[in-house]
Enzyme design. Structure first.
Site, PDB file in Angstrom:
ATOM      1  N   LEU A  11      73.613  18.586 -69.124  1.00 45.39           N
ATOM      2  CA  LEU A  11      73.694  18.098 -70.513  1.00 45.39           C
ATOM      3  C   LEU A  11      75.009  17.357 -70.758  1.00 45.39           C
ATOM      4  O   LEU A  11      75.088  16.516 -71.643  1.00 45.39           O
ATOM      5  CB  LEU A  11      73.559  19.272 -71.492  1.00 45.39           C
ATOM      6  CG  LEU A  11      72.191  19.958 -71.527  1.00 45.39           C
ATOM      7  CD1 LEU A  11      72.231  21.177 -72.441  1.00 45.39           C
ATOM      8  CD2 LEU A  11      71.097  18.990 -71.982  1.00 45.39           C
ATOM      9  N   HIS A  44      75.117  26.523 -60.896  1.00 48.67           N
ATOM     10  CA  HIS A  44      75.526  25.315 -61.632  1.00 48.67           C
ATOM     11  C   HIS A  44      76.430  25.703 -62.809  1.00 48.67           C
ATOM     12  O   HIS A  44      77.474  25.073 -63.030  1.00 48.67           O
ATOM     13  CB  HIS A  44      74.260  24.576 -62.103  1.00 48.67           C
ATOM     14  CG  HIS A  44      74.510  23.360 -62.953  1.00 48.67           C
ATOM     15  ND1 HIS A  44      74.101  22.095 -62.583  1.00 48.67           N
ATOM     16  CD2 HIS A  44      75.098  23.208 -64.162  1.00 48.67           C
ATOM     17  CE1 HIS A  44      74.452  21.230 -63.528  1.00 48.67           C
ATOM     18  NE2 HIS A  44      75.053  21.887 -64.501  1.00 48.67           N
TER      19      HIS A  44
HETATM   20 ZN   LIG Z   1      75.901  21.384 -66.358  1.00 50.59          ZN
END
Ligand SMILES: [Zn+2]
Length: 174
Positions: free
Chosen positions: A97, A138
């Protein structure tokens, strides 16, 4: 319900090492709830606190059993640490994002064990595989200022470079 503003590539908070969560109070619960709302509103499957400008070790991850399991419940992890990673790896196209418009294949372990604290401060561990393991890794990376694009091969990196440059400029213009 309010959502939080996302920080975009080029913002220094995304490159900082985040601080440990020490206080497990009502404020932390409210912040985690706001992070979950933001992740859902942005159609993300994970979110780390630095992505909303807070340099603290808190992440949200959808507990997805497989790639289609987008309705999986979100899990909140404070001070997460990957304690064990499988030697088997797999490659999958990731996005972020905070790095809009860019996706690239990243190689990560199939399985991971993560030690963390829940919102009450209780020590817990979780074992994850596949996409869930990938999301956890992540998001944990975000807490150390690492972005998925840092894992790309140099060929893929140069492909992403011009797009990244544009993102950086965009960020400085607005
Ligand atoms: Zn990320």
């Amino acid at each position: 319900m309010d959502t939080l503003d996302l920080r975009i590539y080029g913002d220094p908070v995304l490159r900082k090492k985040a601080a440990r969560i020490e206080l497990f109070d009502e404020k932390l619960k409210e912040f985690a709830a706001a992070m979950i709302r933001t992740m859902i509103a942005e159609r993300g499957i994970g979110l780390a606190a630095p992505q909303v400008g807070i340099s603290k070790r808190l992440i949200i991850a959808l507990g997805m059993r497989d790639l289609d399991d987008a309705s999986a419940p979100p899990l909140v992890l404070a001070n997460p640490v990957a304690t064990d990673r499988s030697s088997e790896t797999w490659s999958y196209e990731e996005g972020c994002l905070s790095v809009p418009g860019i996706s690239a294949a990243v190689i990560r372990p199939n399985e991971v064990s993560v030690a963390y604290q829940d919102l009450a401060g209780e020590e817990r561990t979780i074992s994850a595989e596949g996409i869930f393991a990938r999301i956890l890794l992540h998001e944990i990376d975000h807490l150390d200022g690492t972005l998925f694009i840092d894992h790309l091969s140099s060929a893929n990196k140069s492909l992403a470079k011009s797009k990244l440059k544009r993102l950086d400029q965009y960020k400085h213009l607005f």
